[in-house]
Design an enzyme around this catalytic site. Structure first.
Site, PDB file in Angstrom:
ATOM      1  N   TYR A   1      -0.652   8.080  -2.852  1.00  0.00           N
ATOM      2  CA  TYR A   1      -0.678   7.804  -4.293  1.00  0.00           C
ATOM      3  C   TYR A   1      -1.789   8.598  -4.980  1.00  0.00           C
ATOM      4  O   TYR A   1      -1.727   8.842  -6.182  1.00  0.00           O
ATOM      5  CB  TYR A   1      -0.920   6.313  -4.546  1.00  0.00           C
ATOM      6  N   GLY A   2      -2.811   8.951  -4.222  1.00  0.00           N
ATOM      7  CA  GLY A   2      -4.007   9.555  -4.812  1.00  0.00           C
ATOM      8  C   GLY A   2      -3.790  10.871  -5.534  1.00  0.00           C
ATOM      9  O   GLY A   2      -4.610  11.276  -6.346  1.00  0.00           O
TER      10      GLY A   2
ATOM     11  N   CYS B   1     -10.653   4.170   0.344  1.00  0.00           N
ATOM     12  CA  CYS B   1      -9.204   4.204   0.541  1.00  0.00           C
ATOM     13  C   CYS B   1      -8.908   3.309   1.733  1.00  0.00           C
ATOM     14  O   CYS B   1      -9.609   3.386   2.750  1.00  0.00           O
ATOM     15  CB  CYS B   1      -8.743   5.638   0.805  1.00  0.00           C
TER      16      CYS B   1
ATOM     17  N   CYS C   1      -4.477  -1.036  -1.891  1.00  0.00           N
ATOM     18  CA  CYS C   1      -4.559   0.411  -2.129  1.00  0.00           C
ATOM     19  C   CYS C   1      -5.561   0.624  -3.256  1.00  0.00           C
ATOM     20  O   CYS C   1      -5.386   0.081  -4.351  1.00  0.00           O
ATOM     21  CB  CYS C   1      -3.180   0.941  -2.528  1.00  0.00           C
ATOM     22  N   ASN C   2      -6.619   1.390  -2.968  1.00  0.00           N
ATOM     23  CA  ASN C   2      -7.642   1.648  -3.994  1.00  0.00           C
ATOM     24  C   ASN C   2      -7.057   2.344  -5.210  1.00  0.00           C
ATOM     25  O   ASN C   2      -7.372   2.000  -6.346  1.00  0.00           O
ATOM     26  CB  ASN C   2      -8.751   2.525  -3.405  1.00  0.00           C
TER      27      ASN C   2
ATOM     28  N   ASP D   1       0.858  -1.189   0.000  1.00  0.00           N
ATOM     29  CA  ASP D   1       0.000   0.000   0.000  1.00  0.00           C
ATOM     30  C   ASP D   1       0.894   1.239   0.000  1.00  0.00           C
ATOM     31  O   ASP D   1       2.083   1.158   0.289  1.00  0.00           O
ATOM     32  CB  ASP D   1      -0.904   0.003   1.238  1.00  0.00           C
ATOM     33  N   SER D   2       0.278   2.366  -0.252  1.00  0.00           N
ATOM     34  CA  SER D   2       0.995   3.641  -0.244  1.00  0.00           C
ATOM     35  C   SER D   2       1.188   4.125   1.193  1.00  0.00           C
ATOM     36  O   SER D   2       1.023   5.301   1.472  1.00  0.00           O
ATOM     37  CB  SER D   2       0.198   4.684  -1.023  1.00  0.00           C
TER      38      SER D   2
ATOM     39  N   GLU E   1      -0.848   9.152   8.132  1.00  0.00           N
ATOM     40  CA  GLU E   1       0.569   8.788   8.050  1.00  0.00           C
ATOM     41  C   GLU E   1       1.409   9.512   9.116  1.00  0.00           C
ATOM     42  O   GLU E   1       2.459   9.030   9.526  1.00  0.00           O
ATOM     43  CB  GLU E   1       1.125   9.086   6.654  1.00  0.00           C
TER      44      GLU E   1
ATOM     45  N   HIS F   1      -6.722   3.445   3.893  1.00  0.00           N
ATOM     46  CA  HIS F   1      -6.378   4.179   5.115  1.00  0.00           C
ATOM     47  C   HIS F   1      -7.630   4.516   5.949  1.00  0.00           C
ATOM     48  O   HIS F   1      -7.559   4.632   7.173  1.00  0.00           O
ATOM     49  CB  HIS F   1      -5.683   5.509   4.783  1.00  0.00           C
TER      50      HIS F   1
END
Length: 258
Positions: free
Chosen positions: A43-44, A183, A74-75, A11-12, A151, A185
């Site tokens: 990443y979005g 997402c 990760c979407n 994932d990011s 994060e 997250h």
């Protein structure tokens, strides 16, 4: 059919641990390797080409670790890169995308909300899925700033609460009865979100669905780990502290440059 190689997950950042937790709960004997690409989060906000490049980089690293299957937790990476990954590599990939279908199918108001990254909402895959439910009004909202705060370990901050209230207010006013978290997250924000939403609005994330799909692919195509040793290894290319805290310090987190 046995296959004792690990499942790879990337994932990011730390958000995909919500997907890892669902897989670990359903498949407790499987070995897992998790990559948190926090250095490049989110990443979005990146271009499709950048997202594909990062997804290939993560896949190549997991392949050096002998993974038998890769979960793109990760979407944004799924909606922008999974087709390229599947055409480039031979091992199975499992993706994650916003759970529009169960929300739209079960909605009584025929209005649902999607909270996701810009990269997911702008993707071809997301828009193709959304087009299948023309009778449902889909209120989309980019979660600007949410991934960065997660994060940074600021899940319960005043800043987070303020952002969530501003993003969810138009959805509440529009009379949605389902909120889709687009997402990986965002499940960590569910306690915060529940304080804001009326109790009639259901929250949907994709963790359990991804875990069930992982089980199905292992059963049909790959094989299960025939061992009680449920090793879980976590790598991050950023500060280990936030990932360790999300995992409640139960697992070793290794800092690695990738």
């Amino acid at each position: 059919m046995d296959d004792n190689r690990p499942i790879g997950i990337f994932d990011s950042g730390i958000g995909g641990t919500s997907i890892w937790a669902a897989i670990h709960k359903l498949l407790p004997n499987e070995k897992t390797i998790y990559l948190a690409d926090s250095k490049n989060a989110p990443y979005g906000q990146k271009s499709k080409a950048e997202i594909i490049t990062l997804s290939i980089k993560n896949t190549d690293l997991l392949l050096t670790m002998n993974c038998k299957l890769i979960v793109v937790a990760c979407n944004t990476a799924t909606t922008n890169a999974i087709q390229e990954l599947r055409s480039k590599y031979t091992l199975p990939f499992i993706g994650i995308e916003p759970a529009i279908k169960p929300a739209a199918t079960n909605s009584k108001t025929q209005k649902i909300g999607i909270l996701a990254t810009k990269g997911t909402l702008n993707s071809e895959l997301f828009n193709k899925t959304a087009e299948m439910f023309q009778n449902t009004k889909i209120i989309e909202q980019v979660g600007y700033g949410l991934v960065q705060l997660i994060e940074e370990g600021k899940i319960n901050s005043r800043e987070m609460s303020k952002l969530l209230r501003s993003y969810l207010a138009p959805m509440i006013e529009a009379d949605i009865d389902y909120l889709v978290l687009g997402c990986s997250h965002y499940p960590y924000l569910i306690p915060q979100i529940k304080k804001i939403l009326p109790p009639n609005i259901q929250i949907i994330d994709s963790g359990e669905a991804v875990a069930r799909q992982t089980y199905a692919v292992l059963k049909d195509k790959v094989g299960f780990t025939n061992s009680p040793e449920n090793e879980a290894v976590f790598y991050t290319n950023s500060n280990t502290k936030v990932l360790s805290n999300i995992l409640e310090n139960r697992y070793t987190v290794i800092e690695k440059d990738f």
